[in-house]
Design a protein around this motif. Structure first.
Motif, mmCIF file in Angstrom:
data_model
loop_
_atom_site.group_PDB
_atom_site.id
_atom_site.type_symbol
_atom_site.label_atom_id
_atom_site.label_comp_id
_atom_site.label_asym_id
_atom_site.label_seq_id
_atom_site.Cartn_x
_atom_site.Cartn_y
_atom_site.Cartn_z
ATOM 1 N N ILE A 197 26.960 39.999 21.768
ATOM 2 C CA ILE A 197 28.333 40.085 22.292
ATOM 3 C C ILE A 197 29.309 40.454 21.164
ATOM 4 C CG2 ILE A 197 30.232 38.766 23.363
ATOM 5 C CD1 ILE A 197 27.957 39.514 25.337
ATOM 6 N N ASP A 198 29.113 39.864 19.981
ATOM 7 C CA ASP A 198 29.963 40.216 18.824
ATOM 8 C C ASP A 198 29.832 41.700 18.497
ATOM 9 O OD1 ASP A 198 30.936 37.705 18.506
ATOM 10 O OD2 ASP A 198 29.613 37.153 16.828
ATOM 11 N N ARG A 201 31.709 43.781 20.950
ATOM 12 C CA ARG A 201 33.159 43.685 20.673
ATOM 13 C C ARG A 201 33.551 44.554 19.479
ATOM 14 N NH1 ARG A 201 33.094 37.898 22.513
ATOM 15 N NH2 ARG A 201 34.074 38.108 24.565
ATOM 16 N N ILE A 206 33.900 45.233 25.041
ATOM 17 C CA ILE A 206 33.431 44.662 26.310
ATOM 18 C C ILE A 206 34.051 45.405 27.505
ATOM 19 C CG2 ILE A 206 33.485 42.595 27.796
ATOM 20 C CD1 ILE A 206 31.706 42.071 25.408
ATOM 21 N N GLU A 207 35.355 45.735 27.382
ATOM 22 C CA GLU A 207 36.063 46.326 28.528
ATOM 23 C C GLU A 207 35.605 47.747 28.843
ATOM 24 O OE1 GLU A 207 37.132 45.744 25.497
ATOM 25 O OE2 GLU A 207 38.931 46.870 24.976
ATOM 26 N N HIS A 247 26.578 35.387 31.362
ATOM 27 C CA HIS A 247 27.536 35.366 30.245
ATOM 28 C C HIS A 247 28.929 35.790 30.723
ATOM 29 C CE1 HIS A 247 29.458 36.059 26.399
ATOM 30 N NE2 HIS A 247 28.453 35.421 25.833
ATOM 31 N N ASP A 248 29.936 35.045 30.294
ATOM 32 C CA ASP A 248 31.327 35.306 30.718
ATOM 33 C C ASP A 248 31.748 36.756 30.506
ATOM 34 O OD1 ASP A 248 31.699 32.757 31.468
ATOM 35 O OD2 ASP A 248 32.873 32.137 29.707
ATOM 36 N N ALA A 249 31.276 37.357 29.410
ATOM 37 C CA ALA A 249 31.706 38.713 29.056
ATOM 38 C C ALA A 249 31.065 39.772 29.960
ATOM 39 C CB ALA A 249 31.372 39.005 27.595
ATOM 40 N N LEU A 250 29.978 39.427 30.621
ATOM 41 C CA LEU A 250 29.208 40.435 31.374
ATOM 42 C C LEU A 250 29.063 40.145 32.865
ATOM 43 C CD1 LEU A 250 26.283 40.857 28.785
ATOM 44 C CD2 LEU A 250 28.286 42.346 29.057
ATOM 45 N N CYS A 251 29.307 38.904 33.284
ATOM 46 C CA CYS A 251 28.940 38.489 34.645
ATOM 47 C C CYS A 251 29.732 39.203 35.734
ATOM 48 C CB CYS A 251 29.029 36.978 34.791
ATOM 49 S SG CYS A 251 30.678 36.304 34.592
ATOM 50 N N GLU A 252 30.884 39.790 35.391
ATOM 51 C CA GLU A 252 31.674 40.500 36.406
ATOM 52 C C GLU A 252 31.326 41.982 36.493
ATOM 53 O OE1 GLU A 252 33.962 39.186 38.611
ATOM 54 O OE2 GLU A 252 33.184 37.272 37.880
ATOM 55 N N LYS A 253 30.436 42.445 35.628
ATOM 56 C CA LYS A 253 30.065 43.872 35.643
ATOM 57 C C LYS A 253 29.074 44.110 36.779
ATOM 58 C CE LYS A 253 31.802 44.135 31.302
ATOM 59 N NZ LYS A 253 33.133 44.690 31.034
#
Ligand SMILES: [Zn+2]
Ligand SMILES: [Zn+2]
Length: 280
Positions: A197-198, A201, A206-207, A247-253
């Motif tokens: 994740i780092d 970023r 991420i976006e 993972h919070d950073a990916l779960c909405e993709k």
């Protein structure tokens, strides 16, 4: 909300692809708009595009993504192959726009001996020649790093965008889990997942990851081999996938599967992902 689906065929027409997705239990999906191993791109007529849009809206199957043909190679040192690739890519992009499909993903290609850095620059420069239609984002897919393919490191994808005349408004990234793992990115424990994740970023961001390809890997970490396995049954395993899809950073993709087409099938894999999201 979890959006998970599978790659489906357009052999029965675009509207039926939506039906096929629904039958598998998917609520988003991926298609080719031509032959995956040929240059021909199928025409999209207005009536069929309208029927596709209506079916997708009725069944609430979205967002869709078009996968480019495997022949496309923007990294090549050969100008004729690059020109053919760009023509095909543009036609596929225009087909995605005609269908109101917001994402188009392709593999950057192989440098075939010209060198990795040259290959990366070739991709960036040739991306500049694309007319990206309104409403469509072109996604670079990370690769397993097999042979002379480029795009095995996230920094390399970021460099392709930087070299091109486009910005992250038009270009983004589709992350494939099998390819990440085969290229040496571990995410099967908390520390390695945090490192991944780092690195996202610090590179593409991420976006700018708009879609995920969920595939387990038949081969070990760093093997550079691109062979997909059913979710949880390969070297990534259930624990790796649980970390990735929750993972919070990916779960909405949105996520699509390209797992082996055998007796288990896509429905089993879609269920497996849903279970991994809810199981502790
Ligand atoms: Zn792909
Ligand atoms: Zn693959």
């Amino acid at each position: 909300m979890l959006r998970v689906g599978a790659h489906v065929s357009i052999a029965d027409g675009y509207p039926d692809a939506v039906e096929h997705e629904g039958e598998l239990g998917g609520n988003c999906g991926q298609i080719f708009v031509g032959s995956p191993r040929g240059w021909a791109v199928s025409d999209v007529d207005d009536a069929e595009a309208e029927a596709f849009r209506e079916a997708a809206a009725d069944r609430d199957v979205r967002p869709w993504i078009v996968h480019g043909t495997y022949l496309i190679n923007l990294a090549t040192p050969k100008d004729d192959l690059a020109a053919k690739s760009l023509d095909c890519l543009q036609a596929e992009l225009d087909a995605a726009a005609a269908l109101d499909i917001p994402y188009y993903v392709f593999h950057p290609g192989a440098h075939t001996g010209a060198g990795e850095e040259t290959g990366i620059e070739n991709v960036g420069n040739r991306l500049s020649d694309l007319e990206v239609p309104d409403g469509v984002t072109v996604l670079l897919e990370n690769t397993a790093g097999k042979g002379t393919t480029v795009g095995r490191r996230l920094a390399h994808l970021d460099e392709m965008v930087a070299v091109s005349d486009h910005s992250y408004d038009d270009i983004g990234v589709c992350l494939d889990t099998c390819h990440l793992f085969a290229a040496g990115y571990d995410f099967t424990d908390d520390a390695s997942m945090a490192d991944l994740i780092d690195e996202i970023r610090d590179t593409v961001g991420i976006e700018h990851i708009h879609y995920l390809h969920l595939n387990d890997s038949k081969h070990p970490l760093g093997s550079e081999k691109d062979e997909h396995e059913h979710i949880g049954e390969g070297e990534i395993g259930d624990e790796g996938f649980r970390r990735f899809v929750t993972h919070d950073a990916l779960c909405e993709k949105p996520m699509v599967l390209e797992t082996p087409v055998d007796e288990k099938g896509y429905a089993w894999n879609i269920d497996r992902v849903r279970d991994l999201r809810t199981e502790e």
